[in-house]
Scaffold this active site. Structure first.
Site, short mmCIF file in Angstrom:
data_model
loop_
_atom_site.label_atom_id
_atom_site.label_comp_id
_atom_site.label_asym_id
_atom_site.label_seq_id
_atom_site.Cartn_x
_atom_site.Cartn_y
_atom_site.Cartn_z
CE LYS A 158 -29.22 36.93 36.27
NZ LYS A 158 -28.23 38.21 36.36
CD GLU A 185 -33.18 31.10 30.99
OE1 GLU A 185 -33.92 30.65 31.52
OE2 GLU A 185 -33.72 31.98 32.47
CB SER A 198 -27.74 43.03 41.18
OG SER A 198 -27.35 43.89 40.20
C1 LIG Z 1 -28.58 39.36 35.71
C2 LIG Z 1 -28.83 40.55 36.35
C3 LIG Z 1 -29.66 41.37 37.19
C4 LIG Z 1 -30.91 41.33 36.70
O1 LIG Z 1 -31.83 39.58 36.76
P1 LIG Z 1 -32.86 40.18 38.28
O2 LIG Z 1 -33.40 39.04 37.84
O3 LIG Z 1 -34.43 41.49 37.41
O4 LIG Z 1 -32.08 40.37 39.23
C5 LIG Z 1 -29.52 42.18 37.60
N1 LIG Z 1 -27.90 41.89 37.34
C6 LIG Z 1 -27.69 41.53 37.94
C7 LIG Z 1 -25.60 42.22 38.00
C8 LIG Z 1 -27.20 40.48 36.54
O5 LIG Z 1 -26.69 39.84 35.97
#
Ligand SMILES: *Cc1c(COP(=O)(O)O)cnc(C)c1O
Length: 404
Positions: A97, A119, A386
């Protein structure tokens, strides 16, 4: 050449933000001038080198990019394939993020805004926004559903520690979609000095394009790392999908690779037949939410339905419009993974590689076991890891208490 400068892709939206029939700007009239101002501004910096030099500097020295592409040897041996993890979990604040909030924070400063709003659902985007606000000397207010404020106390405290103010939103279902509604409302009346940082590749144009551009560094790096580390172009590229930003970042530079199949993994929750899931593409229909037309979980009467997932980051009834387009064009495949499958993968990756993934990312890992074994054999797979699992420890302790 600065790798952070966005590339134009064949599947970019038109000048009003339409990816095919999806996307657009379905907003009240009062919001239009603000979005047009943002759109105009984004056009001036999208390819401006001096701006991206600042992004480069912070990304390398503050966020910690480039993130490693790690050859997961134990997973690879077990599956008789080459499994590579793109380690977004190693970024400052623990997920992808921050790639986005760094750039939107710099945009806010350039536009002369003194405040940012955001948000947040689980609080990850709230924390990433509060972090750049602290870094850049901006005031920060975060809108968060009252239910999520209660569920995610640790992140609420983190945001406050970083100097942000957190608004508990009581309307609707008191979750992410209501938080986003309130953030948009607040923005309309405060746009003169306030910049709204959206946390995923959704919302009215130009946000889906911007956020995709800012996350595309993930696949730009991964592609170069594959070459430098002497791996083949991947057969599969996997990423989990909430609103879809880490997936678009991971897919962007691979979609046009003939050899590569990109697969987005939605939250199957307690199973699609249970009605409790976050599978907007699998079971939603096109509809308007938060200023965009995209697939959306909704009742026959068009009421937005609540999403569910064990992972708060995938718990969103909509999805970024580019994914709806990529699905209908057949350029990306989509599937889903249940809570239970994700939890198995959470333990699997922790024990096999010593890497504790975020619950969201565990969905992408889990998909390795849904590809038939014969099909996976000898293949090269890149997975977007992610985020890291630190934020999920308390929940994991409860869920796994009888298993460990
Ligand atoms: C917020 C988040 C997501 C989902 O958000 P996307 O916009 O779909 O990437 C996925 N993995 C993690 C670790 C997150 O914090």
């Amino acid at each position: 050449m600065n790798p952070y400068i966005p590339k134009a892709f064949p599947f970019d939206p038109d000048h009003k933000g339409h990816f095919g029939k999806f996307g657009g700007r379905y907003v009240p009239e009062t919001l239009m001038p603000i979005l047009l101002e943002l759109d105009e501004f984004y056009k001036t910096i999208r390819f401006e080198e001096a701006f991206w030099d600042e992004v480069y500097e912070l990304s390398e020295h503050y966020v910690g990019r480039p993130s490693p592409l790690y050859h997961a040897k134990k997973l690879s041996a077990e599956l008789d394939a080459t499994i590579l993890l793109k380690r977004e979990d190693l970024n400052h604040t623990g997920a992808h993020k921050i790639n986005n909030t760094i750039v939107q924070g710099l945009m806010a400063k350039r536009m002369g805004k003194t405040k940012i709003i955001a948000e947040t659902g689980a609080g990850q985007h709230g924390v990433a926004s509060a972090t750049v606000a602290a870094l850049m000397g901006l005031e920060c207010e975060v809108f968060m559903g009252a239910k999520d404020v209660e569920r995610q106390k640790l992140n609420v405290f983190r945001m406050k520690l970083l100097g942000a103010k957190v608004h508990a939103v009581e309307s609707g279902s008191s979750t992410l979609k209501d938080a986003m509604n309130d953030a948009i409302r607040h923005w309309v009346t405060n746009a003169r000095d306030t910049f709204y940082i959206i946390g995923t590749a959704a919302g009215p144009h130009p946000y889906p394009l911007m956020v995709r551009d800012f996350q595309a560094i993930i696949s730009d790096e991964a592609k170069k790392q594959l070459v430098a580390q002497k791996f083949d172009m991947p057969d599969y590229v996997l990423a989990c999908i909430g609103g879809g930003s880490n997936a678009l970042g991971m897919f962007a530079h691979f979609i046009e690779e003939e050899k590569t199949q990109c697969i987005g993994i939605e939250a199957g929750g307690r199973g699609l037949e249970s009605g409790e899931h976050g599978a907007s593409l699998a079971l939603g229909k096109p509809g308007v939410l938060h200023g965009q037309l995209s697939y959306l979980l909704q009742s026959d009467e068009g009421q937005v339905e609540e999403a569910y997932s064990i992972s708060a980051g995938l718990d969103y009834p909509g999805i970024g419009p580019e994914h709806s387009y990529l699905m209908e064009e057949g350029k990306v495949r989509y599937d889903n993974v249940t809570d239970d499958e994700a939890m198995d993968a959470f333990v699997w990756l922790s024990r096999a590689e010593g890497i504790v993934p975020a619950f969201e990312s565990a969905h992408a890992i889990a998909y390795l076991k849904k590809i038939p074994k014969e099909e996976l054999q000898g293949k090269t797979v890149v997975i977007s890891l992610s985020g890291r699992g630190d934020k999920d420890m308390i929940q994991a302790m409860d869920i796994l208490k009888d298993r460990l």
